[in-house]
Design a protein around this motif. Structure first.
Motif, PDB file in Angstrom:
ATOM      1  N   GLN A  95       0.834  -1.203   0.000  1.00 29.86           N
ATOM      2  CA  GLN A  95       0.000   0.000   0.000  1.00 29.86           C
ATOM      3  C   GLN A  95       0.870   1.255   0.000  1.00 29.86           C
ATOM      4  OE1 GLN A  95      -3.392   0.028   2.641  1.00 29.86           O
ATOM      5  NE2 GLN A  95      -3.072   2.185   3.150  1.00 29.86           N
TER       6      GLN A  95
ATOM      7  N   GLU B 148       1.036   4.223  -2.878  1.00 32.31           N
ATOM      8  CA  GLU B 148       0.896   5.656  -2.633  1.00 32.31           C
ATOM      9  C   GLU B 148       2.085   6.433  -3.201  1.00 32.31           C
ATOM     10  OE1 GLU B 148      -1.072   6.798   1.272  1.00 32.31           O
ATOM     11  OE2 GLU B 148      -0.320   4.795   1.767  1.00 32.31           O
TER      12      GLU B 148
ATOM     13  N   THR C 202     -11.459   2.968  -2.530  1.00 31.30           N
ATOM     14  CA  THR C 202     -10.643   4.128  -2.169  1.00 31.30           C
ATOM     15  C   THR C 202     -11.444   5.418  -2.178  1.00 31.30           C
ATOM     16  OG1 THR C 202      -9.978   4.561  -4.466  1.00 31.30           O
ATOM     17  CG2 THR C 202      -8.646   3.010  -3.208  1.00 31.30           C
TER      18      THR C 202
ATOM     19  N   GLY D 117     -10.440  10.629  -0.588  1.00 34.81           N
ATOM     20  CA  GLY D 117     -10.428   9.187  -0.427  1.00 34.81           C
ATOM     21  C   GLY D 117      -9.138   8.719   0.220  1.00 34.81           C
ATOM     22  N   THR D 118      -9.055   7.443   0.475  1.00 37.78           N
ATOM     23  CA  THR D 118      -7.888   6.871   1.152  1.00 37.78           C
ATOM     24  C   THR D 118      -7.414   5.625   0.411  1.00 37.78           C
ATOM     25  OG1 THR D 118      -9.333   5.578   2.598  1.00 37.78           O
ATOM     26  CG2 THR D 118      -8.597   7.724   3.418  1.00 37.78           C
ATOM     27  N   ALA D 119      -6.128   5.336   0.570  1.00 36.22           N
ATOM     28  CA  ALA D 119      -5.564   4.134  -0.040  1.00 36.22           C
ATOM     29  C   ALA D 119      -6.021   2.897   0.721  1.00 36.22           C
ATOM     30  CB  ALA D 119      -4.045   4.213  -0.046  1.00 36.22           C
ATOM     31  N   THR D 120      -6.081   1.786   0.027  1.00 35.58           N
ATOM     32  CA  THR D 120      -6.494   0.529   0.650  1.00 35.58           C
ATOM     33  C   THR D 120      -5.743  -0.616  -0.016  1.00 35.58           C
ATOM     34  OG1 THR D 120      -8.407  -0.860   1.210  1.00 35.58           O
ATOM     35  CG2 THR D 120      -8.417   0.186  -0.952  1.00 35.58           C
TER      36      THR D 120
ATOM     37  N   SER E 295      -3.274  -3.370  -4.164  1.00 37.18           N
ATOM     38  CA  SER E 295      -3.511  -2.113  -3.477  1.00 37.18           C
ATOM     39  C   SER E 295      -4.003  -1.085  -4.477  1.00 37.18           C
ATOM     40  CB  SER E 295      -2.228  -1.611  -2.788  1.00 37.18           C
ATOM     41  OG  SER E 295      -2.473  -0.412  -2.072  1.00 37.18           O
TER      42      SER E 295
ATOM     43  N   ALA F  92      -4.868   3.409  -4.687  1.00 41.67           N
ATOM     44  CA  ALA F  92      -4.778   4.721  -4.042  1.00 41.67           C
ATOM     45  C   ALA F  92      -5.405   5.752  -4.955  1.00 41.67           C
ATOM     46  CB  ALA F  92      -3.323   5.075  -3.735  1.00 41.67           C
TER      47      ALA F  92
ATOM     48  N   HIS G  44      -7.450   6.676 -10.190  1.00 50.48           N
ATOM     49  CA  HIS G  44      -6.827   5.805  -9.199  1.00 50.48           C
ATOM     50  C   HIS G  44      -5.559   5.183  -9.780  1.00 50.48           C
ATOM     51  CE1 HIS G  44     -11.249   5.641  -8.663  1.00 50.48           C
ATOM     52  NE2 HIS G  44     -10.959   5.784  -7.382  1.00 50.48           N
TER      53      HIS G  44
END
Length: 749
Positions: free
Chosen positions: A424, A428, A594, A602-605, A619, A621, A635
């Motif tokens: 992850q 990013e 995300t 949003g957020t990374a996962t 992953s 991001a 993304h």
């Protein structure tokens, strides 16, 4: 017949040995090697993030100096202001005389010029690389560029001499702070070191463990980088101190070019990243399983070898001898021939060999005149083909559990949590790299757009051509008027399908279908000084997708995709079709996860997915944060097979499956070989010899192979010829008998 049987036994024993060698070397350590490798790659990615802005800034300063419209009347003060007015991060700047090193103009903070020899630096023809200097206790980067002015008359020459003109050259020196150091992953610390191991910058993401920032790691990383020799982009991993159940893992990488001489090769900068990870207590040892599996395969190999030896090889050799004895009896004369035919042909084995043996004994009786042709039943029992199938099944009974059942990795627990977190973090970093690349494209385009107002059409064309030549990421630059028509274009034919004219600036896609996705930066061009953008035009720069694809691949990161808000692929590190969906539905769900609330970035996962080729560490991001990419909704998605990450459970599964596949392939290949060279020819010979024993004397038996079966066939052909000759002789004697009796009766009358 010997090579297939011997090869089967030997190769199965080799597979057994490889099983022991492969599985015996897998051990679960307290800190898995995959975690160390992941930290090393994160350090290398961070080093790339430090190197890229240095390279860009050095080339930008040189390009600006080369494009400066110097005249013979230009003064150092005005030139210095024009060269650096647009450089926001500049701390200080000076202009030096290239020949004497004299300070001509200065601005901003004092520039550390100790050790800067202007004459020596400008004497070469290549670019001058940046330098790392100290000023006021802080480290700064010095960038250099040559400024060439038109030739002018030398003011020091004698009035009676012929006029001469000399070319003037200045040296621009710009001091800037070190690039901002950014790190990702909760609890990770990143440090920028110089060649001596001194920490120049530090950044922490979240809350870092005190053990993750030990001074010993900085010195160890500097020593390791110094010992890498000529490998300028070297990287590695280190193990730090343990605190309770956690252990510090560090990675280091040199800030240097990986593709040849670069701007940062001589700076001696090293990036060190560290993070405390939980140490595992579970010990996994696969040596016992390896010995058991190898022993079982060795037993299977020996049993199959013995079965084939006693049921195929030995009976066939005896049949070979019997057929030769029968041929000698058929072609010989006298007592020796009678002796050869007097002994019955023993019937050995089963199936085709037994059929041939019985038919040979029937032919022996026919040669002796004891019996006539004999018919054999059409229905027969199982032959040697069934034996080969049974052999493959026996090998499969060992291989199939190895391939599908044993040592299967549980995707929920096989991949350690730090490995998933590292994937992850690297995603990013890749996202930030894409974001910076698109941001630089927009900045470059904005600078070109700002220089267009008030110029003639020819001058605007020249500006766009120069911008296209200086910025290789563009494939086409064009101006749109408010109706959406292209009024000026340089470069390739635009790929656009959208004709609307935006009223702002940023990054967008200008087509929604086709073979090539067209990503473009756009900026407003004012019609004139003081006029609103709406009265002017819009400058578009279509970004070559290959330039974007080239920044995506990274070692051990796997496949990387850039997708739009509808999860369609725009760029990728692997082959793809434009606007296609992601290759796995799990990746699509991950990309959608995300997305944050409306108006948020949003957020990374990350997650582990089970694919057809095994577990995959994936992953995603979001690209949008700020700047020109904030409204895109794009993304970055990555997928790395767990088999490439040196995870013990996954490695054990892969080695086990490989052993099973090899065992099954060896068994099928060798038994198939036996079927081709022994069993199938035996079936053909059995049919022919039964026909011969049944009275068929016309079918010639041609030996196909030069082996035992070929010798049997040649012997049978001799027997056929002897029987055919005997039949012809018998038919001739039977035909002559009635004619002689008829002549005798006639004489008596």
């Amino acid at each position: 017949m010997r090579p297939p049987i011997a090869s089967l036994v030997v190769l199965l024993l080799v597979v057994a040995a490889l099983t022991v060698i492969g599985l015996d070397g897998i051990h679960a350590e307290r800190v898995p090697q995959a975690v160390l490798n992941g930290e090393q790659q994160i350090a290398a990615d961070t080093a790339l993030s430090v190197r890229t802005p240095i390279d860009v800034e050095a080339s930008t300063i040189r390009r600006t100096a080369a494009a400066y419209p110097a005249t013979s009347t230009s003064t150092p003060a005005t030139a210095l202001k024009a060269l650096t007015s647009a450089r926001k991060p500049v701390l200080g700047r000076v202009l030096l005389d290239a020949h004497t090193g004299k300070l001509l103009a200065a601005g901003g903070r004092p520039v550390p010029l100790a050790g800067v020899d202007a004459a020596r630096l400008t004497s070469g023809h290549g670019a001058i690389p940046p330098r790392l200097m100290t000023s006021g206790g802080t480290r700064q980067l010095l960038y250099f560029a040559k400024v060439t002015l038109p030739a002018q008359q030398d003011a020091n020459q004698d009035q009676y001499q012929a006029p001469s003109r000399t070319e003037r050259q200045w040296l621009l020196v710009v001091s800037e702070a070190l690039p901002a150091l950014t790190t990702y992953g909760d609890g990770r610390t990143a440090e920028l070191l110089d060649a001596s191991g001194t920490v120049l910058a530090t950044t922490v993401h979240g809350t870092a463990s005190p053990a993750a920032a030990g001074s010993g790691l900085s010195a160890a990383a500097a020593r390791a980088a110094h010992g890498s020799g000529s490998d300028t982009d070297a990287s590695g991993s280190l193990l730090g101190a343990a605190t309770g159940s956690r252990r510090t893992v560090a990675g280091w990488a040199q800030v240097a070019s990986a593709t040849g001489p670069g701007e940062t090769d001589d700076l001696g900068l090293v990036v060190l990243t560290s993070r405390a990870v939980p140490a595992t207590n579970t010990a996994a040892d696969y040596s016992g399983f390896a010995l058991e599996a190898a022993g079982a395969l060795a037993v299977v190999a020996l049993l199959l070898g013995m079965a084939l030896y006693f049921s195929v090889q030995q009976p066939l050799l005896r049949l070979y001898l019997s057929a030769g004895r029968l041929a000698r009896g058929a072609t010989g004369d006298g007592t020796a021939a009678s002796a050869e035919l007097s002994r019955p042909v023993p019937v050995h084995g089963f199936g085709e060999l037994a059929r041939i043996g019985r038919a040979l004994d029937s032919l022996r009786g026919q040669l002796l005149g004891e019996s006539g042709p004999q018919e054999f039943p059409a229905r027969r029992g199982p032959g040697y083909r069934a034996l080969a199938v049974v052999g493959v099944v026996v090998v499969a009974c060992w291989s199939m559990p190895m391939i599908f059942v044993l040592n299967r990795a549980d995707i929920a627990t096989a991949v350690p949590a730090p490995v998933l977190a590292d994937q992850q973090a690297r995603t990013e970093i890749a996202t930030n790299r894409v974001r910076q690349s698109l941001g630089r494209s927009y900045t470059d385009l904005s600078e070109a757009a700002a220089s267009l107002p008030g110029r003639s059409r020819a001058a605007q064309t020249e500006v766009l051509r120069k911008s296209l030549a200086d910025h290789k990421q563009y494939r086409s630059l064009y101006l749109l008027d408010r109706s959406g028509a292209i009024t000026l274009r340089v470069g390739g034919t635009p790929l656009r399908t959208l004709v609307h004219v935006p009223h702002d600036g940023g990054i967008t896609t200008v087509n929604t279908s086709g073979r090539i996705p067209a990503i473009a930066a756009y900026a407003q061009v004012r019609a004139g000084k003081g006029k609103a953008p709406a009265a002017g035009m819009v400058l578009f720069g279509e970004i070559d997708v290959q330039a974007l694809n080239s920044i995506l691949p990274r070692p051990k990161l796997g496949s990387v995709w850039v997708t739009d808000r509808d999860d369609r692929v725009l760029a990728a590190s692997v082959g793809y079709r434009a606007f296609q969906s992601l290759p796995d539905s799990g990746l699509t769900r991950l990309a959608r996860a995300t997305q944050g609330a409306p108006g948020t970035t949003g957020t990374a996962t990350s997650a582990v997915h089970n694919t057809s080729s095994g577990p995959s560490v994936d992953s995603a991001a979001p690209l949008a944060q700020s700047g020109p990419t904030a409204r895109l909704g794009w993304h970055v998605v990555t997928a790395e097979p767990a088999a490439a990450l040196q995870i013990p459970a996954v490695q054990a599964e892969q080695y086990t499956m490989l052993a099973g596949i090899l065992g099954l392939a060896v068994g099928a290949a060798c038994l198939g070989w036996l079927h081709v060279v022994v069993i199938r020819p035996l079936r053909a010979v059995a049919v022919l010899v039964e026909r011969l024993a049944g009275g068929d004397r016309r079918t010639v038996l041609h030996p196909v192979n030069h082996d035992e079966i070929g010798s049997v066939t040649r012997s049978l052909e001799l027997v056929r010829q002897a029987l055919a000759e005997r039949d012809r002789a018998a038919r001739s004697g039977h035909a002559a008998g009635p004619s002689r009796s008829l002549r005798e009766n006639t004489l008596q009358r």
